[in-house]
Design an enzyme around this catalytic site. Structure first.
Site, short mmCIF file in Angstrom:
data_model
loop_
_atom_site.label_atom_id
_atom_site.label_comp_id
_atom_site.label_asym_id
_atom_site.label_seq_id
_atom_site.Cartn_x
_atom_site.Cartn_y
_atom_site.Cartn_z
CG ASP A 196 -1.92 -1.06 1.14
OD1 ASP A 196 -2.12 -1.78 0.19
OD2 ASP A 196 -2.68 -1.27 2.01
CG ASP A 233 -3.14 -4.65 -3.03
OD1 ASP A 233 -3.17 -5.15 -4.28
OD2 ASP A 233 -3.70 -5.13 -2.27
NE ARG A 276 -4.74 -7.51 -4.53
CZ ARG A 276 -4.82 -8.46 -3.33
NH1 ARG A 276 -5.05 -9.48 -3.31
NH2 ARG A 276 -4.10 -7.85 -2.30
#
Length: 314
Positions: free
Chosen positions: A140, A161, A225
């Protein structure tokens, strides 16, 4: 807006402020005058927060190699502790590295350290731009939260991510580096984007164009994703290294609704650009359909706000 107000930050004591936050704190609430905060070379170990009411702040470092802001905050009971927490409209940064060190076991001295979400930046606000900046993290790295954002010639490093959120953002001429950190897991795959677009009317989406997607030679990654059921990511005219996995994309929260996901690769080159084994629900766009995403004026800048920023970039 009135004339630009200028403030200097230096750790050497040659300016009024030694920390970035102390300079930001002097900007008045409901600010409407561009405030230029010039930050001298150095490593600034602090969390930097720009409140929602402190618009029109321009942070300028000496370069991303010389001006570094770092902290080791991480997600704790759904609270975020990013190195840069920017919530205002009209925020600009140039020539600065924002780094989160929490997931770097070499720095923590703990080889068994569990990787957790640890943000280098959280950007929430409209008409925000980052020019020639670097964002370093593992999980993140960049929380691209909401609003319209422009990243130009930036370096973004992470593993899981590491560009995520529900903003409407363009990443132009950026380097996207897949890395789990110097001492991180050696065989773990990763994901670049997790876009959270939640409905057909949601304007969120990430466009990566003219960029370089690469890795440190350890592990493979997917391009994105589905954090949201209508997740949208367009990659155009970019170089994809062999770090990209053959399937390219993962449905995740969009599973069983793959037709709602908009994942596009057009005009890309490199060993990772072979689309023959991509997921069958990846979309194809061309002509005007593609241009609505790749044309900066159509996608994030119809009123010309980028040209009005108090900054010069090539």
């Amino acid at each position: 807006m009135g004339p630009i107000k200028s403030i200097r930050v230096s750790q050497s004591g040659q300016s009024q402020f030694k920390t970035i936050q102390s300079a930001i704190n002097t900007v008045p609430m409901q600010n409407s005058q561009w405030t230029h905060i010039q930050i001298a070379p150095g490593i600034y170990r602090e969390m930097v927060t720009i409140l929602k009411t402190k618009n029109c702040i321009y942070l300028e470092g000496a370069s991303s190699n010389l001006t570094i802001v770092e902290s080791d905050g991480h997600m704790d009971k759904h609270l975020e502790f990013p190195t840069l927490n920017s919530r205002a409209d009209n925020t600009v940064a140039k020539g600065i590295t924002f780094k989160n060190t929490y997931n770097d076991p070499a720095l923590r001295g703990d080889e068994n350290h569990k990787i957790l979400p640890a943000l280098a930046a959280r950007v929430q606000g409209d008409k925000c731009a980052f020019i020639e900046c670097a964002f370093l993290g593992v999980q993140d790295t960049v929380f691209d939260r909401s609003g319209r954002h422009y990243f130009h010639k930036c370096y973004i490093q992470g593993g899981i991510d590491f560009i995520f959120g529900d903003a409407r953002s363009m990443y132009d001429e950026c380097t996207i580096m897949f890395s789990m950190g110097k001492e991180g897991p050696k065989d773990m795959g990763g994901v670049i984007t997790a876009n959270k677009r939640s409905s057909p009317k949601d304007e969120s989406g990430f466009v990566l164009k003219n960029s370089n997607i690469t890795g440190n030679g350890i592990g493979k990654l997917t391009l994105g994703r589905g954090y949201g059921e209508y997740s949208r990511v367009i990659i155009a005219n970019s170089f994809l290294g062999d770090v990209v996995s053959p399937q390219g994309w993962v449905a995740w929260n969009g599973a069983s609704h793959e037709g709602n996901l908009t994942y596009v690769e057009e005009g890309c080159t490199g060993p990772g650009a072979d689309k023959s084994k991509r997921v069958p629900w990846m979309k194809h766009l061309s002509g005007n359909q593609l241009q609505q995403f790749t044309d900066i004026k159509l996608f994030i800048d119809p009123e010309g706000w980028i040209s009005k920023l108090p900054i010069q970039h090539s």
